[in-house]
Design a protein around this motif. Structure first.
Motif, PDB file in Angstrom:
ATOM      1  N   GLY A 132       0.812  -1.033  -0.098  1.00  0.00           N
ATOM      2  CA  GLY A 132       0.040   0.165   0.167  1.00  0.00           C
ATOM      3  C   GLY A 132       1.039   1.334   0.090  1.00  0.00           C
ATOM      4  O   GLY A 132       2.051   1.131  -0.295  1.00  0.00           O
ATOM      5  N   GLU A 133       0.327   2.244   0.440  1.00  0.00           N
ATOM      6  CA  GLU A 133       0.946   3.699   0.545  1.00  0.00           C
ATOM      7  C   GLU A 133       2.435   3.354   1.175  1.00  0.00           C
ATOM      8  O   GLU A 133       2.314   3.135   2.334  1.00  0.00           O
ATOM      9  N   GLY A 134       3.397   3.748   0.560  1.00  0.00           N
ATOM     10  CA  GLY A 134       4.642   3.858   1.332  1.00  0.00           C
ATOM     11  C   GLY A 134       5.319   2.546   1.461  1.00  0.00           C
ATOM     12  O   GLY A 134       6.527   2.528   1.818  1.00  0.00           O
ATOM     13  N   THR A 135       4.829   1.334   0.881  1.00  0.00           N
ATOM     14  CA  THR A 135       5.415   0.110   1.000  1.00  0.00           C
ATOM     15  C   THR A 135       6.962   0.216   0.091  1.00  0.00           C
ATOM     16  O   THR A 135       6.736   0.448  -1.200  1.00  0.00           O
ATOM     17  N   ARG A 136       7.709  -0.381   0.553  1.00  0.00           N
ATOM     18  CA  ARG A 136       9.070  -0.726  -0.009  1.00  0.00           C
ATOM     19  C   ARG A 136       8.995  -1.932  -0.666  1.00  0.00           C
ATOM     20  O   ARG A 136       9.032  -3.167   0.005  1.00  0.00           O
ATOM     21  N   LEU A 137       8.653  -2.190  -2.002  1.00  0.00           N
ATOM     22  CA  LEU A 137       8.422  -3.533  -2.499  1.00  0.00           C
ATOM     23  C   LEU A 137       9.423  -3.822  -3.362  1.00  0.00           C
ATOM     24  O   LEU A 137       9.954  -2.885  -4.352  1.00  0.00           O
ATOM     25  N   LEU A 138      10.161  -5.005  -3.311  1.00  0.00           N
ATOM     26  CA  LEU A 138      10.987  -5.672  -4.476  1.00  0.00           C
ATOM     27  C   LEU A 138      10.149  -6.645  -5.288  1.00  0.00           C
ATOM     28  O   LEU A 138       9.720  -7.563  -4.465  1.00  0.00           O
ATOM     29  N   GLU A 139      10.354  -6.468  -6.355  1.00  0.00           N
ATOM     30  CA  GLU A 139       9.791  -7.559  -7.332  1.00  0.00           C
ATOM     31  C   GLU A 139      10.960  -8.343  -8.026  1.00  0.00           C
ATOM     32  O   GLU A 139      11.762  -7.544  -8.821  1.00  0.00           O
ATOM     33  N   ILE A 140      11.011  -9.507  -8.101  1.00  0.00           N
ATOM     34  CA  ILE A 140      11.821 -10.121  -8.634  1.00  0.00           C
ATOM     35  C   ILE A 140      11.095 -10.826 -10.068  1.00  0.00           C
ATOM     36  O   ILE A 140      10.179 -11.736  -9.747  1.00  0.00           O
ATOM     37  N   ILE A 151       9.911 -19.583  -9.653  1.00  0.00           N
ATOM     38  CA  ILE A 151      10.314 -20.745  -9.254  1.00  0.00           C
ATOM     39  C   ILE A 151      11.047 -21.865 -10.302  1.00  0.00           C
ATOM     40  O   ILE A 151      12.035 -22.093 -10.142  1.00  0.00           O
ATOM     41  N   GLU A 152      10.139 -22.042 -11.371  1.00  0.00           N
ATOM     42  CA  GLU A 152      10.726 -22.806 -12.424  1.00  0.00           C
ATOM     43  C   GLU A 152      11.881 -22.235 -13.205  1.00  0.00           C
ATOM     44  O   GLU A 152      12.644 -22.895 -13.814  1.00  0.00           O
ATOM     45  N   ALA A 153      11.864 -20.846 -13.311  1.00  0.00           N
ATOM     46  CA  ALA A 153      13.180 -20.249 -13.981  1.00  0.00           C
ATOM     47  C   ALA A 153      14.351 -20.262 -13.087  1.00  0.00           C
ATOM     48  O   ALA A 153      15.636 -20.478 -13.527  1.00  0.00           O
ATOM     49  N   VAL A 154      14.199 -20.237 -11.768  1.00  0.00           N
ATOM     50  CA  VAL A 154      15.327 -20.507 -11.019  1.00  0.00           C
ATOM     51  C   VAL A 154      15.965 -21.965 -10.863  1.00  0.00           C
ATOM     52  O   VAL A 154      17.268 -21.982 -10.871  1.00  0.00           O
ATOM     53  N   GLY A 155      14.993 -22.770 -10.898  1.00  0.00           N
ATOM     54  CA  GLY A 155      15.556 -24.267 -11.087  1.00  0.00           C
ATOM     55  C   GLY A 155      15.814 -24.994  -9.714  1.00  0.00           C
ATOM     56  O   GLY A 155      16.250 -24.109  -8.622  1.00  0.00           O
ATOM     57  N   ALA A 156      15.619 -26.109  -9.397  1.00  0.00           N
ATOM     58  CA  ALA A 156      15.663 -26.594  -8.376  1.00  0.00           C
ATOM     59  C   ALA A 156      16.997 -26.624  -7.422  1.00  0.00           C
ATOM     60  O   ALA A 156      17.027 -26.743  -6.293  1.00  0.00           O
ATOM     61  N   PHE A 159      15.813 -18.515  -1.970  1.00  0.00           N
ATOM     62  CA  PHE A 159      14.869 -18.151  -0.848  1.00  0.00           C
ATOM     63  C   PHE A 159      15.726 -17.483   0.054  1.00  0.00           C
ATOM     64  O   PHE A 159      15.362 -16.544   1.108  1.00  0.00           O
ATOM     65  N   ARG A 160      17.226 -18.104   0.140  1.00  0.00           N
ATOM     66  CA  ARG A 160      18.069 -17.120   1.075  1.00  0.00           C
ATOM     67  C   ARG A 160      18.167 -15.607   0.672  1.00  0.00           C
ATOM     68  O   ARG A 160      18.104 -14.557   1.580  1.00  0.00           O
ATOM     69  N   ALA A 161      18.171 -15.455  -0.664  1.00  0.00           N
ATOM     70  CA  ALA A 161      18.049 -14.142  -1.084  1.00  0.00           C
ATOM     71  C   ALA A 161      16.805 -13.481  -0.579  1.00  0.00           C
ATOM     72  O   ALA A 161      16.988 -12.076  -0.234  1.00  0.00           O
ATOM     73  N   LEU A 162      15.657 -13.937  -1.043  1.00  0.00           N
ATOM     74  CA  LEU A 162      14.429 -13.285  -0.443  1.00  0.00           C
ATOM     75  C   LEU A 162      14.602 -12.984   0.998  1.00  0.00           C
ATOM     76  O   LEU A 162      14.108 -11.886   1.303  1.00  0.00           O
ATOM     77  N   ASP A 163      15.117 -13.891   1.921  1.00  0.00           N
ATOM     78  CA  ASP A 163      15.256 -13.482   3.054  1.00  0.00           C
ATOM     79  C   ASP A 163      16.157 -12.380   3.586  1.00  0.00           C
ATOM     80  O   ASP A 163      15.753 -11.684   4.568  1.00  0.00           O
ATOM     81  N   GLU A 164      17.009 -12.317   2.988  1.00  0.00           N
ATOM     82  CA  GLU A 164      18.051 -11.133   3.113  1.00  0.00           C
ATOM     83  C   GLU A 164      17.531  -9.949   2.819  1.00  0.00           C
ATOM     84  O   GLU A 164      17.978  -8.948   3.215  1.00  0.00           O
ATOM     85  N   ARG A 165      16.664  -9.932   2.019  1.00  0.00           N
ATOM     86  CA  ARG A 165      16.280  -8.595   1.177  1.00  0.00           C
ATOM     87  C   ARG A 165      15.126  -8.153   2.208  1.00  0.00           C
ATOM     88  O   ARG A 165      14.716  -6.716   2.264  1.00  0.00           O
ATOM     89  N   LEU A 166      14.148  -9.014   2.890  1.00  0.00           N
ATOM     90  CA  LEU A 166      13.212  -8.546   3.876  1.00  0.00           C
ATOM     91  C   LEU A 166      13.411  -7.835   5.097  1.00  0.00           C
ATOM     92  O   LEU A 166      14.337  -8.359   5.670  1.00  0.00           O
ATOM     93  N   ALA A 167      12.893  -6.663   5.220  1.00  0.00           N
ATOM     94  CA  ALA A 167      12.849  -6.009   6.655  1.00  0.00           C
ATOM     95  C   ALA A 167      12.263  -7.067   7.807  1.00  0.00           C
ATOM     96  O   ALA A 167      11.781  -7.838   7.284  1.00  0.00           O
TER      97      ALA A 167
END
Length: 301
Positions: free
Chosen positions: A202-210, A277-282, A289-297
């Motif tokens: 919403g208003e003011g959200t800092r959003l990362l889109e991958i 998910i499918e583009a990243v590859g198993a 997922f570690r990268a997502l976790d590191e980017r989250l406040a």
């Protein structure tokens, strides 16, 4: 190989594949007699206990009854399936070697039993014959750039020919059946809005889109008042997404960067990544997922 007779199927090819247009499909792949024979035996074994009728030209019908799968050129059909699996199955349809009057019904039966079509002991032998992904196509940072460019940098005009007005390349969320009047673009917006709601954007959200795609999610997030950083590895997608964002007057709220998810920096209130998910590859899921976790406040979504 026998020549399949031309036919008209809603949504399907009307004649055998045109060699000038689809040379790789028109040519039946080379397959040893042993591989073809084994494939034929496995296919018949898999189909005999399914609720459909598989009719093989010149050699009868198998199955428990139901939607018809009409295999008009068994030799070519088995050669393709034995050589390329599901891809071969699809190309055999394009080549006119099999057909189904109720295509959706037949494919629904096959999809519902996909996990049990091949006996478990034989599934474990898949590595002996299935093509392996070339080492250079692994989704390393460099490999990902090459893979994405090969797929998405063909032409934005090409993708516009078959995508809806939102240029969204992932599944939509319909209200009831599409035939009831729910247009694809509206269903795409419903999908995007549901994702943004779940992430509490919403208003003011800092959003990362991958995975920018062509920018529709970034546009709708920015329209809510979010500050969006969107990452893509496709130059064509980045350029068109920037154009669309600028035309909407939202370029002060959205930054589209040519950047791998592993190279992302900063801290965000929310991360959204649609069908990556499918583009990243198993192999690289733990890294992803570690990268997502590191980017989250703290408390991020």
């Amino acid at each position: 190989m026998t020549t399949a007779e031309p036919r008209i199927v809603p949504g399907g090819p009307t004649a055998p594949a045109d060699p000038a247009r689809w040379p790789d499909v028109a040519a039946v792949p080379a397959s040893s007699p042993l591989r073809t024979a084994v494939t034929s035996a496995l296919v018949r074994r898999a189909l005999r206990d399914l609720p459909l009728r598989a009719r093989f030209a010149g050699s009868g019908t198998v199955g428990l009854g139901g939607p018809l799968l009409d295999v008009r050129d068994p030799a070519a059909f088995h050669a393709r399936v034995g050589t390329a699996g599901l891809v071969g199955f699809g190309e055999s349809y394009m080549a006119g070697e099999w057909d189904a009057p109720d295509l959706v019904g037949a494919l629904t039966v096959l999809a519902a039993h996909a996990a049990e079509l091949i006996p478990a002991p034989l599934q474990r032998l898949r590595g002996l014959w299935a093509p392996r992904q070339p080492h250079e196509e692994r989704n390393t940072p460099e490999g990902s750039r090459t893979n994405i460019s090969r797929h998405y940098d063909l032409s934005n005009d090409l993708f516009a020919l078959f995508l809806d007005d939102t240029l969204t390349y992932s599944s939509a969320v319909f209200r009831g059946f599409p035939a009831h009047g729910d247009r694809l673009a509206a269903a795409q917006h419903r999908k995007i809005d549901r994702l943004l709601d779940l992430a509490e954007v919403g208003e003011g959200t800092r959003l990362l889109e991958i995975g920018t795609g062509w920018g529709e999610l970034a546009l709708r997030a920015a329209a809510r008042g979010a500050h969006v950083t969107s990452l893509t590895l496709s130059r064509e997608q980045r350029d068109l997404a920037r154009d669309r964002i600028r035309a909407a007057g939202l370029d002060q709220r959205v930054s589209v960067e040519l950047c791998d998810y592993r190279e992302a920096r900063g801290e965000y209130d929310a991360v959204v990544s649609v069908e990556m998910i499918e583009a990243v590859g198993a192999e690289f899921w733990p890294v992803y997922f570690r990268a997502l976790d590191e980017r989250l406040a703290p408390g991020g979504r």
